[in-house]
Design a protein around this motif. Structure first.
Motif, PDB file in Angstrom:
ATOM      1  N   TYR A 170       0.790  -0.983   0.266  1.00  0.00           N
ATOM      2  CA  TYR A 170      -0.218  -0.627   0.247  1.00  0.00           C
ATOM      3  C   TYR A 170       0.692   0.967  -0.076  1.00  0.00           C
ATOM      4  O   TYR A 170       0.162   2.127  -0.383  1.00  0.00           O
ATOM      5  CB  TYR A 170      -0.712   0.152   1.248  1.00  0.00           C
ATOM      6  CG  TYR A 170      -0.596  -0.302   2.767  1.00  0.00           C
ATOM      7  CD1 TYR A 170      -0.044   1.732   2.670  1.00  0.00           C
ATOM      8  CD2 TYR A 170      -0.060  -0.899   3.122  1.00  0.00           C
ATOM      9  CE1 TYR A 170       0.733   2.019   4.722  1.00  0.00           C
ATOM     10  CE2 TYR A 170       0.802  -0.446   4.286  1.00  0.00           C
ATOM     11  CZ  TYR A 170       1.527   0.541   4.930  1.00  0.00           C
ATOM     12  OH  TYR A 170       1.931   1.024   5.821  1.00  0.00           O
ATOM     13  N   HIS A 201       3.307   2.194  -2.133  1.00  0.00           N
ATOM     14  CA  HIS A 201       3.422   2.768  -3.267  1.00  0.00           C
ATOM     15  C   HIS A 201       2.632   2.084  -4.123  1.00  0.00           C
ATOM     16  O   HIS A 201       1.435   1.785  -4.005  1.00  0.00           O
ATOM     17  CB  HIS A 201       4.807   2.313  -3.684  1.00  0.00           C
ATOM     18  CG  HIS A 201       4.955   0.610  -3.886  1.00  0.00           C
ATOM     19  ND1 HIS A 201       5.092  -0.057  -3.121  1.00  0.00           N
ATOM     20  CD2 HIS A 201       4.705  -0.132  -5.098  1.00  0.00           C
ATOM     21  CE1 HIS A 201       4.849  -2.024  -3.468  1.00  0.00           C
ATOM     22  NE2 HIS A 201       4.350  -0.973  -4.474  1.00  0.00           N
ATOM     23  N   LYS A 202       2.018   2.589  -5.227  1.00  0.00           N
ATOM     24  CA  LYS A 202       1.187   2.565  -6.403  1.00  0.00           C
ATOM     25  C   LYS A 202       1.219   1.355  -7.286  1.00  0.00           C
ATOM     26  O   LYS A 202       2.357   0.635  -7.275  1.00  0.00           O
ATOM     27  CB  LYS A 202       2.091   3.956  -7.395  1.00  0.00           C
ATOM     28  CG  LYS A 202       0.532   3.306  -8.310  1.00  0.00           C
ATOM     29  CD  LYS A 202       1.077   4.623 -10.496  1.00  0.00           C
ATOM     30  CE  LYS A 202       0.065   4.572 -11.081  1.00  0.00           C
ATOM     31  NZ  LYS A 202       0.753   5.178 -12.688  1.00  0.00           N
ATOM     32  N   LEU A 209      -1.121  -0.886  -9.020  1.00  0.00           N
ATOM     33  CA  LEU A 209      -1.968  -0.711 -10.724  1.00  0.00           C
ATOM     34  C   LEU A 209      -3.394  -2.375  -9.953  1.00  0.00           C
ATOM     35  O   LEU A 209      -3.069  -3.508  -9.502  1.00  0.00           O
ATOM     36  CB  LEU A 209      -1.668  -1.487 -11.429  1.00  0.00           C
ATOM     37  CG  LEU A 209      -0.477  -0.148 -11.774  1.00  0.00           C
ATOM     38  CD1 LEU A 209       0.270  -0.603 -12.783  1.00  0.00           C
ATOM     39  CD2 LEU A 209      -0.876   0.974 -12.165  1.00  0.00           C
ATOM     40  N   GLN A 258      -7.942   2.667  -1.131  1.00  0.00           N
ATOM     41  CA  GLN A 258      -7.925   4.174  -0.022  1.00  0.00           C
ATOM     42  C   GLN A 258      -7.765   4.150   1.318  1.00  0.00           C
ATOM     43  O   GLN A 258      -7.482   4.359   2.503  1.00  0.00           O
ATOM     44  CB  GLN A 258      -9.039   4.944  -1.111  1.00  0.00           C
ATOM     45  CG  GLN A 258      -8.425   5.573  -2.431  1.00  0.00           C
ATOM     46  CD  GLN A 258      -7.685   6.559  -2.728  1.00  0.00           C
ATOM     47  OE1 GLN A 258      -6.013   6.518  -2.071  1.00  0.00           O
ATOM     48  NE2 GLN A 258      -7.708   7.814  -2.552  1.00  0.00           N
ATOM     49  N   ARG A 317      -4.870   1.984   3.465  1.00  0.00           N
ATOM     50  CA  ARG A 317      -3.796   3.889   3.726  1.00  0.00           C
ATOM     51  C   ARG A 317      -4.187   4.938   4.421  1.00  0.00           C
ATOM     52  O   ARG A 317      -3.323   4.573   5.427  1.00  0.00           O
ATOM     53  CB  ARG A 317      -3.803   4.546   2.191  1.00  0.00           C
ATOM     54  CG  ARG A 317      -3.032   4.143   0.993  1.00  0.00           C
ATOM     55  CD  ARG A 317      -3.100   3.993  -0.425  1.00  0.00           C
ATOM     56  NE  ARG A 317      -1.734   3.281  -1.400  1.00  0.00           N
ATOM     57  CZ  ARG A 317      -2.432   3.914  -2.737  1.00  0.00           C
ATOM     58  NH1 ARG A 317      -3.038   4.444  -2.679  1.00  0.00           N
ATOM     59  NH2 ARG A 317      -1.181   3.038  -3.299  1.00  0.00           N
ATOM     60  N   TYR A 376       3.053  10.287   2.296  1.00  0.00           N
ATOM     61  CA  TYR A 376       4.086   9.434   1.374  1.00  0.00           C
ATOM     62  C   TYR A 376       4.304   7.690   1.846  1.00  0.00           C
ATOM     63  O   TYR A 376       4.584   6.754   0.734  1.00  0.00           O
ATOM     64  CB  TYR A 376       5.290  10.086   1.198  1.00  0.00           C
ATOM     65  CG  TYR A 376       5.387  11.413   0.172  1.00  0.00           C
ATOM     66  CD1 TYR A 376       5.090  10.832  -1.935  1.00  0.00           C
ATOM     67  CD2 TYR A 376       5.506  12.843   0.694  1.00  0.00           C
ATOM     68  CE1 TYR A 376       4.995  12.454  -1.943  1.00  0.00           C
ATOM     69  CE2 TYR A 376       5.759  13.803   0.405  1.00  0.00           C
ATOM     70  CZ  TYR A 376       5.206  13.987  -1.388  1.00  0.00           C
ATOM     71  OH  TYR A 376       5.551  14.687  -1.481  1.00  0.00           O
ATOM     72  N   GLY A 421       1.277   5.766   0.580  1.00  0.00           N
ATOM     73  CA  GLY A 421       0.973   5.932  -0.616  1.00  0.00           C
ATOM     74  C   GLY A 421      -0.140   6.442  -1.174  1.00  0.00           C
ATOM     75  O   GLY A 421      -0.230   6.492  -2.667  1.00  0.00           O
ATOM     76  N   SER A 453       0.376  10.461  -3.825  1.00  0.00           N
ATOM     77  CA  SER A 453       1.383  11.137  -3.935  1.00  0.00           C
ATOM     78  C   SER A 453       1.799  12.771  -3.615  1.00  0.00           C
ATOM     79  O   SER A 453       2.758  13.098  -4.150  1.00  0.00           O
ATOM     80  CB  SER A 453       0.603  11.634  -5.465  1.00  0.00           C
ATOM     81  OG  SER A 453      -0.645  12.426  -5.706  1.00  0.00           O
TER      82      SER A 453
END
Length: 293
Positions: free
Chosen positions: A202, A204-205, A207, A239, A242, A262, A265, A267
């Motif tokens: 979670y 980092h980005k 997909l 979301q 996080r 950060y 996760g 930006s």
């Protein structure tokens, strides 16, 4: 009380030890978030006040004050307050099967525990007090809860749980003989794999294709599985998770809001603050200070 969840979303239950694999928790569900989780331990909950909503992968239940429910081992579930004027308060009894079974492959395990533990169709068993056996079971649960305020009750606790278990076996037998089979979700293993991937990545980005690959399914099947089992899209779940991690960092560390953004996760701090307020009703700063707005 805080619910401690491991990275694979298995709950680490407070109070459970190898020496005494039992724990009693008195929980205000309105104040305690119970996210999606599972654990090896068996769970018996008595609704002391209010009502509770319980969700499994694809099903939901509501239990009112004076009722109880059993959650089988390794069942993916979550709970929330059922609403209304009175907050939901649970007396929660959690215990590992070894408390009753003793040693591995004992007659207690094979004859009495295994029929329920190995029944993957039996996720949740409600006890509403509609018949004599259920009323006896509820009375035993109340007695068990009161007993935990005393000292040196380990033997009494195990003995009473053994009596409760025999009644649960009868309830389970009638449930399946009466063709009221619980509907075990074939998606549960997939969901567990995908949740584990999210919880490990979670920060980092992530997909959609990566989440789907964790369970060896297509992106379309991933979305369907999430919506059917936990009634959210994969993105919404990411979301939410996080933000839950951000809440912990806000209350348990001195990291700045930007650093937390950060670390979970996001930006940037601006977008993090917007999402945080949408989901919690508070800014990160006010949440840290314990303010209402």
């Amino acid at each position: 009380m805080k619910i401690r969840i491991k990275e694979n979303q298995q709950e680490a239950i407070q109070g459970i030890t190898q020496e005494y694999p039992y724990a009693y928790h008195h929980v205000n569900i309105k104040k305690t978030k119970v996210p999606w989780h599972w654990h090896e331990e068996l769970e018996l909950n008595y609704v002391e006040a209010g009502c509770v909503k319980v969700f499994t992968s694809g099903k939901s239940y509501i239990f009112q004050k004076g009722q109880a429910y059993f959650i089988n081992s390794n069942v993916l579930c979550s709970m929330e307050d059922g609403g209304g004027d009175q907050a939901c308060v649970l007396e929660s009894h959690l215990f590992h099967s070894t408390l009753l079974a003793g040693h591995f492959k004992s007659i207690y395990e094979t004859k009495y525990l295994a029929p329920i533990l190995q029944n993957r169709h039996l996720e949740i068993l409600g006890i509403a007090g509609e018949i004599k056996r259920q009323r006896e079971l509820l009375a035993m649960l109340i007695k068990l809860g009161r007993m935990q305020a005393m000292e040196n009750v380990e033997f009494q606790t195990r003995n009473l749980l053994s009596e409760i278990w025999l009644l649960l076996m009868e309830e389970a037998r009638d449930m399946f003989q009466g063709s009221k089979r619980g509907q075990y979700s074939e998606n549960q293993t997939r969901i567990m794999d995908m949740l584990s991937y999210i919880h490990e990545n979670y920060d980092h980005k992530i997909l959609l294709e990566e989440i789907a690959e964790a369970a060896s399914v297509s992106s379309r099947e991933c979305i369907r599985c999430f919506q059917e089992c936990i009634h959210k899209t994969p993105f919404d779940y990411v979301q939410d998770y996080r933000i839950r991690q951000a809440e912990k960092l806000l209350t348990e560390t001195d990291l700045s809001v930007t650093e937390i953004a950060y670390a979970t996760g996001f930006s940037g701090s601006a977008y993090f603050g917007k999402v945080f307020k949408n989901l919690t009703g508070k800014t990160p700063g006010n949440y840290r200070k314990g303010k209402d707005k």
